[in-house]
Design a protein around this motif. Sequence first.
Motif, PDB file in Angstrom:
ATOM      1  N   ALA A 108       0.827  -1.205   0.000  1.00 35.91           N
ATOM      2  CA  ALA A 108       0.000   0.000   0.000  1.00 35.91           C
ATOM      3  C   ALA A 108       0.860   1.253   0.000  1.00 35.91           C
ATOM      4  N   GLU A 109       1.964   1.210   0.716  1.00 35.54           N
ATOM      5  CA  GLU A 109       2.849   2.376   0.759  1.00 35.54           C
ATOM      6  C   GLU A 109       3.507   2.614  -0.595  1.00 35.54           C
ATOM      7  N   LEU A 110       3.865   1.539  -1.291  1.00 39.01           N
ATOM      8  CA  LEU A 110       4.423   1.692  -2.641  1.00 39.01           C
ATOM      9  C   LEU A 110       3.368   2.253  -3.576  1.00 39.01           C
ATOM     10  N   SER A 111       2.130   1.818  -3.450  1.00 37.71           N
ATOM     11  CA  SER A 111       1.050   2.343  -4.283  1.00 37.71           C
ATOM     12  C   SER A 111       0.849   3.832  -4.037  1.00 37.71           C
ATOM     13  N   ALA A 112       0.872   4.240  -2.762  1.00 37.99           N
ATOM     14  CA  ALA A 112       0.694   5.651  -2.438  1.00 37.99           C
ATOM     15  C   ALA A 112       1.831   6.490  -2.998  1.00 37.99           C
ATOM     16  N   LEU A 113       3.049   5.955  -2.955  1.00 35.64           N
ATOM     17  CA  LEU A 113       4.216   6.696  -3.438  1.00 35.64           C
ATOM     18  C   LEU A 113       4.206   6.838  -4.957  1.00 35.64           C
ATOM     19  N   THR A 114       3.887   5.752  -5.663  1.00 35.99           N
ATOM     20  CA  THR A 114       3.995   5.739  -7.123  1.00 35.99           C
ATOM     21  C   THR A 114       2.724   6.185  -7.833  1.00 35.99           C
ATOM     22  N   GLY A 115       1.585   6.050  -7.141  1.00 35.71           N
ATOM     23  CA  GLY A 115       0.316   6.322  -7.807  1.00 35.71           C
ATOM     24  C   GLY A 115      -0.183   5.161  -8.638  1.00 35.71           C
ATOM     25  N   TRP A 116       0.432   3.981  -8.489  1.00 35.65           N
ATOM     26  CA  TRP A 116      -0.041   2.809  -9.227  1.00 35.65           C
ATOM     27  C   TRP A 116      -1.264   2.244  -8.511  1.00 35.65           C
ATOM     28  N   ALA A 215      -6.049 -14.293 -19.866  1.00 30.30           N
ATOM     29  CA  ALA A 215      -6.655 -13.567 -20.987  1.00 30.30           C
ATOM     30  C   ALA A 215      -8.111 -13.971 -21.204  1.00 30.30           C
ATOM     31  N   ALA A 216      -8.433 -15.230 -20.906  1.00 29.25           N
ATOM     32  CA  ALA A 216      -9.801 -15.720 -21.122  1.00 29.25           C
ATOM     33  C   ALA A 216     -10.765 -15.274 -20.032  1.00 29.25           C
ATOM     34  N   HIS A 217     -10.248 -14.878 -18.868  1.00 29.08           N
ATOM     35  CA  HIS A 217     -11.132 -14.619 -17.732  1.00 29.08           C
ATOM     36  C   HIS A 217     -10.973 -13.236 -17.107  1.00 29.08           C
ATOM     37  N   VAL A 218     -10.083 -12.407 -17.649  1.00 26.66           N
ATOM     38  CA  VAL A 218      -9.860 -11.056 -17.116  1.00 26.66           C
ATOM     39  C   VAL A 218     -10.038 -10.052 -18.243  1.00 26.66           C
ATOM     40  N   ASP A 219     -10.646  -8.914 -17.946  1.00 28.83           N
ATOM     41  CA  ASP A 219     -10.824  -7.848 -18.926  1.00 28.83           C
ATOM     42  C   ASP A 219      -9.527  -7.049 -19.025  1.00 28.83           C
ATOM     43  N   LEU A 220      -8.647  -7.462 -19.929  1.00 34.32           N
ATOM     44  CA  LEU A 220      -7.328  -6.844 -20.039  1.00 34.32           C
ATOM     45  C   LEU A 220      -7.415  -5.389 -20.487  1.00 34.32           C
ATOM     46  N   ASP A 221      -8.316  -5.087 -21.397  1.00 36.01           N
ATOM     47  CA  ASP A 221      -8.431  -3.712 -21.887  1.00 36.01           C
ATOM     48  C   ASP A 221      -8.873  -2.776 -20.765  1.00 36.01           C
ATOM     49  N   CYS A 222      -9.841  -3.212 -19.985  1.00 33.93           N
ATOM     50  CA  CYS A 222     -10.317  -2.395 -18.866  1.00 33.93           C
ATOM     51  C   CYS A 222      -9.213  -2.222 -17.828  1.00 33.93           C
ATOM     52  N   LEU A 223      -8.523  -3.302 -17.544  1.00 33.23           N
ATOM     53  CA  LEU A 223      -7.459  -3.240 -16.545  1.00 33.23           C
ATOM     54  C   LEU A 223      -6.370  -2.266 -16.978  1.00 33.23           C
ATOM     55  N   ARG A 224      -5.977  -2.332 -18.240  1.00 40.03           N
ATOM     56  CA  ARG A 224      -4.944  -1.414 -18.736  1.00 40.03           C
ATOM     57  C   ARG A 224      -5.421   0.030 -18.669  1.00 40.03           C
ATOM     58  N   ALA A 225      -6.695   0.262 -18.961  1.00 37.83           N
ATOM     59  CA  ALA A 225      -7.230   1.625 -18.934  1.00 37.83           C
ATOM     60  C   ALA A 225      -7.237   2.209 -17.529  1.00 37.83           C
ATOM     61  N   LEU A 226      -7.262   1.367 -16.513  1.00 35.17           N
ATOM     62  CA  LEU A 226      -7.293   1.830 -15.133  1.00 35.17           C
ATOM     63  C   LEU A 226      -5.909   2.110 -14.568  1.00 35.17           C
ATOM     64  N   ALA A 227      -4.853   1.745 -15.300  1.00 33.05           N
ATOM     65  CA  ALA A 227      -3.492   1.964 -14.814  1.00 33.05           C
ATOM     66  C   ALA A 227      -3.200   3.454 -14.718  1.00 33.05           C
ATOM     67  N   GLY A 228      -2.330   3.799 -13.797  1.00 33.45           N
ATOM     68  CA  GLY A 228      -1.954   5.198 -13.613  1.00 33.45           C
ATOM     69  C   GLY A 228      -0.596   5.309 -12.948  1.00 33.45           C
ATOM     70  N   SER A 229      -0.102   6.537 -12.797  1.00 29.65           N
ATOM     71  CA  SER A 229       1.200   6.754 -12.167  1.00 29.65           C
ATOM     72  C   SER A 229       1.374   8.226 -11.848  1.00 29.65           C
ATOM     73  N   ARG A 230       2.147   8.477 -10.800  1.00 29.84           N
ATOM     74  CA  ARG A 230       2.576   9.846 -10.527  1.00 29.84           C
ATOM     75  C   ARG A 230       4.087   9.933 -10.376  1.00 29.84           C
ATOM     76  N   ILE A 231       4.784   8.873 -10.758  1.00 28.75           N
ATOM     77  CA  ILE A 231       6.230   8.819 -10.578  1.00 28.75           C
ATOM     78  C   ILE A 231       6.912   8.835 -11.940  1.00 28.75           C
ATOM     79  N   ALA A 232       7.947   9.637 -12.065  1.00 30.14           N
ATOM     80  CA  ALA A 232       8.656   9.771 -13.334  1.00 30.14           C
ATOM     81  C   ALA A 232       9.500   8.534 -13.607  1.00 30.14           C
TER      82      ALA A 232
END
Length: 436
Positions: A108-116, A215-232
């Motif tokens: 969770a701390e890594l997520s908060a730091l990176t914005g992932w 790939a058969a059971h996860v919405d890869l396109d949706c998952l990729r669209a939800l990705a984010g970041s605040r770290i260079a």
Amino acid sequence: MTCPGLIISAPASGTGKTMVTLGLLSAFRAQGLVVQPFKNGPDYIDPAFHTAASGRKSVNLDTWAMSADRIEGLSGAAHDADLIVAEGSMGLFDGVANTGEAGNGASAELSALTGWPVVLVLDISGQAQSAAAVALGFATMSPDVRLAGVILNKVASPRHEALARAGMDRVGIRVLGALPRRDAIALPERHLGLVQAEEQPRLQQILDDVGAFIAAHVDLDCLRALAGSRIATDQPALPVTPPGNRVALARDAAFSFIYPHLITGWRMAGAEILPFSPLADEVPDDSADVCWLPGGYPELHAGTLATAGRFRKGLRRFAETRPVHGECGGYMAMGAGLVDAQGVQHAMAGLLRLETSFAKRRMHLGYRLARLKSSIPGHATGARLRGHEFHYATILDQPDPPLADVVDANGQAVDETGSRQGLATGTFFHLIVPAS
């Protein structure tokens, strides 16, 4: 410049996040994406599987051991990637007690730091709508951590999936995938985690299968669209002081535990790495000015090491004039003897008088902060080092002078101080970075 990322986490260990991570890396790679893997916290085994699945070296990121600047620099491994997929450790919020000097190491701390954002893998065997209460708790635990959604694992039937989805709809949490129970793609384990990637004879087939399954059971396109970041991802990596200019590095199935960021950092500082295999009875390159023996599984190869006369003699000769340092398994191999799990005694290199045993296993696990009482290659007396310890060996005898004062993440002294004799030094903890 940033690269969008996601952290694959879970409420606890053993829920399937490694399988999901490997499947996502393989599935996205099959789509033609360049995916950069990372691993939260100290771990050698999972990143090797990440590397095989993605075709790119997986890098460890650790908020307890590393500064924010160092994490940002290491994130530069993704500078040419389309997507970051990072695997969490333990449960999402699991870490050490924060002492104020460093972070707690939690995903969770890594997520908060990176914005992932976090993708939470939920094992829903034995529950249905109640899984939503678990997910809601994780979604609201910290305002600094964004939950992208959940992947339901070990789904028993279409009815089971429908009930679980209804619960998630009720609390407004997105379901990104639902994985039916499937034991055929389970990876074998041993006492430090999964059996190493290099020991898997069908590894590529396993990765292809798990990628197709995800790939058969996860919405890869949706998952990729939800990705984010605040770290260079265009910041340079911070330097790492190498142990020498020419480093003889033990590298084989018995000595494979060394972090990629250390080797990369050593090379950035101008060091040349000269690998050799003790299991093949090879000796350190005579042109090297230092020898480094990483951790690994010497207990599984103790008989071979005991009969590797050329290696043992060559290592002792090297240590007469140049430093030799070992970490955990490398430290045990430098000792006088090692008792394997069957109770058989094996002679080791004898640079130190350390005697260890696996006949009575006891887990040693946790972060370590060490202050050196004597120098080791690359670090002077008095230097503070951050690392971690993870092994099942018992010390039978450690009569040589202690190498360091060592405490755990809570400041409590530990008995595994390492030891020294002449130019030979060793520790049970694995170096992550020097302390700031």
